[in-house]
Write a protein that holds these residues in place. Structure first.
Motif, PDB file in Angstrom:
ATOM      1  N   ALA A  81       0.715  -1.217   0.024  1.00 20.41           N
ATOM      2  CA  ALA A  81      -0.064   0.056  -0.083  1.00 20.41           C
ATOM      3  C   ALA A  81       0.801   1.384  -0.002  1.00 20.41           C
ATOM      4  O   ALA A  81       0.331   2.198  -0.545  1.00 20.41           O
ATOM      5  CB  ALA A  81      -1.017   0.051   1.200  1.00 20.41           C
ATOM      6  N   PRO A  85       1.192   3.038  -4.738  1.00 22.11           N
ATOM      7  CA  PRO A  85       1.122   4.322  -5.150  1.00 22.11           C
ATOM      8  C   PRO A  85       2.167   5.211  -5.610  1.00 22.11           C
ATOM      9  O   PRO A  85       2.117   5.880  -6.842  1.00 22.11           O
ATOM     10  CB  PRO A  85       0.192   5.382  -3.746  1.00 22.11           C
ATOM     11  N   ALA A  89       2.281   6.754  -9.577  1.00 22.08           N
ATOM     12  CA  ALA A  89       2.447   7.940 -10.091  1.00 22.08           C
ATOM     13  C   ALA A  89       3.439   8.334 -10.829  1.00 22.08           C
ATOM     14  O   ALA A  89       3.370   9.241 -11.735  1.00 22.08           O
ATOM     15  CB  ALA A  89       3.133   8.672  -8.435  1.00 22.08           C
ATOM     16  N   LEU A 121      -8.428  -0.164  -0.545  1.00 24.32           N
ATOM     17  CA  LEU A 121      -7.329   0.684  -0.411  1.00 24.32           C
ATOM     18  C   LEU A 121      -6.446   0.488  -1.775  1.00 24.32           C
ATOM     19  O   LEU A 121      -6.010   1.630  -2.370  1.00 24.32           O
ATOM     20  CB  LEU A 121      -6.391   0.265   0.721  1.00 24.32           C
ATOM     21  N   LEU A 122      -6.232  -0.650  -2.428  1.00 23.07           N
ATOM     22  CA  LEU A 122      -5.513  -0.798  -3.510  1.00 23.07           C
ATOM     23  C   LEU A 122      -6.315  -0.034  -4.693  1.00 23.07           C
ATOM     24  O   LEU A 122      -5.436   0.607  -5.639  1.00 23.07           O
ATOM     25  CB  LEU A 122      -5.265  -2.307  -3.818  1.00 23.07           C
ATOM     26  N   TYR A 123      -7.523  -0.554  -4.794  1.00 19.62           N
ATOM     27  CA  TYR A 123      -8.518   0.142  -5.984  1.00 19.62           C
ATOM     28  C   TYR A 123      -8.641   1.646  -5.733  1.00 19.62           C
ATOM     29  O   TYR A 123      -8.632   2.438  -6.814  1.00 19.62           O
ATOM     30  CB  TYR A 123      -9.878  -0.462  -6.073  1.00 19.62           C
ATOM     31  N   GLY A 124      -8.493   2.096  -4.386  1.00 24.44           N
ATOM     32  CA  GLY A 124      -8.566   3.646  -4.219  1.00 24.44           C
ATOM     33  C   GLY A 124      -7.311   4.253  -4.691  1.00 24.44           C
ATOM     34  O   GLY A 124      -7.335   5.288  -5.177  1.00 24.44           O
ATOM     35  N   GLU A 125      -6.093   3.620  -4.401  1.00 25.45           N
ATOM     36  CA  GLU A 125      -4.955   4.103  -5.084  1.00 25.45           C
ATOM     37  C   GLU A 125      -4.968   4.151  -6.315  1.00 25.45           C
ATOM     38  O   GLU A 125      -4.400   5.041  -7.125  1.00 25.45           O
ATOM     39  CB  GLU A 125      -3.992   3.326  -4.308  1.00 25.45           C
ATOM     40  N   LEU A 126      -5.495   2.913  -7.329  1.00 22.67           N
ATOM     41  CA  LEU A 126      -5.551   2.876  -8.449  1.00 22.67           C
ATOM     42  C   LEU A 126      -6.311   4.243  -9.174  1.00 22.67           C
ATOM     43  O   LEU A 126      -6.169   4.929  -9.833  1.00 22.67           O
ATOM     44  CB  LEU A 126      -5.908   1.867  -9.012  1.00 22.67           C
ATOM     45  N   TRP A 128      -6.963   7.213  -7.403  1.00 23.48           N
ATOM     46  CA  TRP A 128      -6.370   8.466  -7.390  1.00 23.48           C
ATOM     47  C   TRP A 128      -5.317   8.487  -8.553  1.00 23.48           C
ATOM     48  O   TRP A 128      -4.901   9.645  -9.056  1.00 23.48           O
ATOM     49  CB  TRP A 128      -5.571   8.467  -5.873  1.00 23.48           C
ATOM     50  N   ALA A 129      -4.509   7.330  -8.767  1.00 28.99           N
ATOM     51  CA  ALA A 129      -3.323   7.677  -9.836  1.00 28.99           C
ATOM     52  C   ALA A 129      -4.035   8.138 -11.250  1.00 28.99           C
ATOM     53  O   ALA A 129      -3.651   9.009 -11.970  1.00 28.99           O
ATOM     54  CB  ALA A 129      -2.530   6.271 -10.086  1.00 28.99           C
TER      55      ALA A 129
END
Length: 400
Positions: A81, A85, A89, A121-126, A128-129
């Protein structure tokens, strides 16, 4: 355990997960290295971050899969996690790693209340990117939602399905293990029962043959001792009989060891064997033994003949040792598919209800029941004794 490993496909073929990581990580690395639009330093940082993620997988993931301890899985995804990200990025193409990370999540983490936060969390980071690169507007939000929510939903559904299959596999493995243990226990019990039955059979065989033969030898030896000085001729006759009895006992011992039919039945029918038995008993004890045959004289199956001959041997031995009989009558009948043997003596008799222990009558009854027949003993003090055994002439194989 071995059975569980054979049934649980996920545990048995972990190599598949390693191949999946390589299949996803190598193309991502090639794509990052080939993206000339990104500065070389950033590409090197992205490749280094990807290398760290792969190394972290190699260090922690196998232990998390093998031990079944989800704490290793939580530690693995907690570190991801942070690194994931950073990689996104620099190189959004790294989002393809989700094809490997999502299956790993369902293998390494067992509880849904831990899986779902990590998955979000993982899909949220994806997400966000994706928004960080394209900017935030309605179109970008719609595209990001479609690109994240659809795979997220599919991941949850497929993960739930696979989890159900793995749970069924675990239950099936436990059931197979239990059945294996039960089968082993039944085999042990069957072996012990077989050993016990064989021991009982041998005890009855020895009692009806060897023990009685040794008793006869002992009686003849004692009789010879009393006449050795005053009547050498009578002593010599008794020694001849003693020698013959010893030879017959030796033949019975060899037959018993070889698990063959009794010597008296070798090459003869049951009726002839009874005649031979009666003659020998009369010779050894002086008691008159008569044999009569009613119906067909043909032999029944070996097991039936052996059981009836053993019955006659035991009944004669009891008449000689306990009844003080002067006459014994053996009747063999073969009618209506039933072989019956009756041994009647005119001895002192006894009360059958008072008999306890011993192999004699109990052995006779056990043989008869084992072959699907019956055994009856009729006697009273002063009225003699009659032992009758009836067996199916067709025979039912069983211990003799």
């Amino acid at each position: 355990m071995a059975v569980r490993g054979a049934v649980d496909l996920g545990n048995r073929q972990r190599i598949g997960w390693h191949v999946l990581v390589g299949v996803v990580a190598v193309p991502v690395a090639v794509a990052i290295a080939a993206d000339v639009k990104v500065a070389l330093g950033q590409r090197m940082l992205a490749l280094g971050t990807l290398a760290v993620i792969v190394a972290w997988y190699a260090l922690v993931a196998p232990r998390a899969m093998e031990d079944g301890d989800e704490r290793w899985g939580v530690a693995y995804f907690a570190a991801l996690a942070v690194a994931f990200p950073l990689l996104l990025a620099i190189a959004p193409i790294a989002g393809a790693l989700m094809f490997a990370l999502c299956p790993q999540l369902f293998v390494m983490v067992a509880r849904w209340r831990v899986r779902l936060p990590l998955l979000f969390l993982l899909y949220g980071e994806l997400a966000w990117a994706m928004l960080a690169r394209s900017g935030v507007d309605r179109y970008a939000l719609a595209m990001t939602g479609a690109s994240v929510l659809v795979p997220l939903t599919v991941t949850i559904l497929v993960g739930g399905y696979l989890t159900g299959i793995r749970e069924q596999n675990r239950k099936r493995a436990a059931l197979i293990e239990e059945l294996t243990e039960t089968r082993a226990a039944l085999e042990r019990a069957g072996h012990e029962a077989g050993v016990h039955a064989e021991r009982e059979r041998l005890a009855a065989e020895i009692h009806d043959t060897l023990a009685q033969g040794f008793t006869s030898i002992l009686m003849l030896a004692q009789a010879a001792r009393t006449t050795v000085l005053r009547d050498p001729k009578a002593t010599d006759d008794r020694l001849v009989v003693l020698e013959r009895t010893a030879r017959e006992n030796l033949a019975e011992a060899r037959s018993l060891i070889a698990a063959l039919s009794p010597v008296d039945l070798t090459g003869r029918g049951l009726a002839d064997a009874l005649d031979r038995l009666a003659a020998r008993h009369t010779r050894d004890t002086g008691t008159c033994v008569e044999v009569s045959v009613v119906g067909d004289r043909t032999s029944a199956p070996t097991g039936t003949d052996v059981a009836l001959l053993r019955t006659a041997q035991e009944a004669l031995a009891n008449a000689g040792k306990h009844a003080a009989a002067t006459t014994v009558r053996i009747e063999l009948s073969h009618t209506d598919g039933v072989m019956a043997l009756a041994v009647a003596d005119d001895g002192r008799g006894f009360d059958p209800a008072t008999v306890r222990g011993g192999y004699g009558l109990l052995g006779i009854r056990t043989r008869a029941v084992g072959l699907g027949g019956t055994c009856t003993v009729r006697s009273a003090p002063g009225e003699g004794t009659t032992v009758r055994v009836s067996l199916p002439a067709g025979g039912r194989t069983g211990p003799t």
